[in-house]
Design a protein around this motif. Structure first.
Motif, PDB file in Angstrom:
ATOM      1  N   GLU A   1       0.827  -1.211   0.000  1.00  0.00           N
ATOM      2  CA  GLU A   1       0.000   0.000   0.000  1.00  0.00           C
ATOM      3  C   GLU A   1       0.858   1.256   0.000  1.00  0.00           C
ATOM      4  O   GLU A   1       0.616   2.180  -0.779  1.00  0.00           O
ATOM      5  CB  GLU A   1      -0.927   0.021   1.228  1.00  0.00           C
ATOM      6  N   ALA A   2       1.878   1.273   0.859  1.00  0.00           N
ATOM      7  CA  ALA A   2       2.738   2.461   0.963  1.00  0.00           C
ATOM      8  C   ALA A   2       3.475   2.722  -0.347  1.00  0.00           C
ATOM      9  O   ALA A   2       3.618   3.871  -0.771  1.00  0.00           O
ATOM     10  CB  ALA A   2       3.728   2.293   2.106  1.00  0.00           C
ATOM     11  N   THR A   3       3.915   1.646  -0.991  1.00  0.00           N
ATOM     12  CA  THR A   3       4.619   1.775  -2.276  1.00  0.00           C
ATOM     13  C   THR A   3       3.701   2.371  -3.331  1.00  0.00           C
ATOM     14  O   THR A   3       4.088   3.293  -4.060  1.00  0.00           O
ATOM     15  CB  THR A   3       5.102   0.391  -2.753  1.00  0.00           C
TER      16      THR A   3
ATOM     17  N   ASP B   1       6.803  -5.766 -15.634  1.00  0.00           N
ATOM     18  CA  ASP B   1       8.008  -4.950 -15.446  1.00  0.00           C
ATOM     19  C   ASP B   1       7.741  -3.796 -14.482  1.00  0.00           C
ATOM     20  O   ASP B   1       8.582  -3.479 -13.633  1.00  0.00           O
ATOM     21  CB  ASP B   1       8.499  -4.382 -16.786  1.00  0.00           C
ATOM     22  N   ASP B   2       6.567  -3.164 -14.636  1.00  0.00           N
ATOM     23  CA  ASP B   2       6.218  -2.057 -13.742  1.00  0.00           C
ATOM     24  C   ASP B   2       6.214  -2.519 -12.291  1.00  0.00           C
ATOM     25  O   ASP B   2       6.735  -1.833 -11.405  1.00  0.00           O
ATOM     26  CB  ASP B   2       4.829  -1.499 -14.084  1.00  0.00           C
ATOM     27  N   LEU B   3       5.607  -3.680 -12.053  1.00  0.00           N
ATOM     28  CA  LEU B   3       5.517  -4.190 -10.688  1.00  0.00           C
ATOM     29  C   LEU B   3       6.916  -4.459 -10.122  1.00  0.00           C
ATOM     30  O   LEU B   3       7.189  -4.147  -8.968  1.00  0.00           O
ATOM     31  CB  LEU B   3       4.666  -5.469 -10.657  1.00  0.00           C
TER      32      LEU B   3
ATOM     33  N   LEU C   1       8.460  -1.295  -9.161  1.00  0.00           N
ATOM     34  CA  LEU C   1       7.865  -0.764  -7.942  1.00  0.00           C
ATOM     35  C   LEU C   1       8.410  -1.465  -6.701  1.00  0.00           C
ATOM     36  O   LEU C   1       8.175  -1.029  -5.586  1.00  0.00           O
ATOM     37  CB  LEU C   1       6.341  -0.937  -7.975  1.00  0.00           C
ATOM     38  N   GLY C   2       9.087  -2.590  -6.908  1.00  0.00           N
ATOM     39  CA  GLY C   2       9.634  -3.316  -5.776  1.00  0.00           C
ATOM     40  C   GLY C   2       8.857  -4.563  -5.410  1.00  0.00           C
ATOM     41  O   GLY C   2       9.090  -5.165  -4.367  1.00  0.00           O
ATOM     42  N   VAL C   3       7.909  -4.955  -6.267  1.00  0.00           N
ATOM     43  CA  VAL C   3       7.187  -6.205  -6.041  1.00  0.00           C
ATOM     44  C   VAL C   3       8.045  -7.295  -6.688  1.00  0.00           C
ATOM     45  O   VAL C   3       7.827  -7.677  -7.837  1.00  0.00           O
ATOM     46  CB  VAL C   3       5.770  -6.173  -6.656  1.00  0.00           C
ATOM     47  N   ALA C   4       9.054  -7.725  -5.946  1.00  0.00           N
ATOM     48  CA  ALA C   4      10.067  -8.610  -6.517  1.00  0.00           C
ATOM     49  C   ALA C   4       9.611 -10.059  -6.630  1.00  0.00           C
ATOM     50  O   ALA C   4       9.967 -10.755  -7.576  1.00  0.00           O
ATOM     51  CB  ALA C   4      11.348  -8.536  -5.681  1.00  0.00           C
TER      52      ALA C   4
END
Length: 98
Positions: free
Chosen positions: A37-39, A56-58, A61-64
């Motif tokens: 949520e914060a991201t 790629d966007d995810l 965003l850091g959704v590894a």
């Protein structure tokens, strides 16, 4: 290890804090991905932007992890969210003629 983000309130004259769409928050909670949520808020991702995200966007965003990405992508491609997409169906729903 990367360095942590600095504190301080260097808000560049942003009038209001970005608030996530309730629908998007509900999706994240339903998928047990509240930690993002914060991201999403930091990147000003609303429901319309969410539905345009790619794998790629995810990652950017850091959704590894693959699991959360797949769950989110499944929601992104869910046709029931089409009305949230920008310029979705021209505003009016046209029912297919039988």
């Amino acid at each position: 290890g990367g360095g942590g983000g600095g504190g301080g309130s260097s808000a560049a004259s942003s009038p209001a804090k970005f608030v996530l769409d309730a629908e998007l928050v509900a999706i994240l909670r339903e998928l047990e991905l509240e930690r993002y949520e914060a991201t999403f808020r930091a990147n000003e991702i609303d429901m319309a932007a969410f539905l345009l995200l790619t794998d790629d966007d995810l990652q950017n965003l850091g959704v590894a992890a693959m699991g959360p990405r797949r769950k989110l992508l499944a929601r992104i491609s869910d046709p029931s969210y089409a009305p949230y997409k920008p310029g979705g169906a021209g505003g009016t729903k046209v029912l297919p003629t039988p």
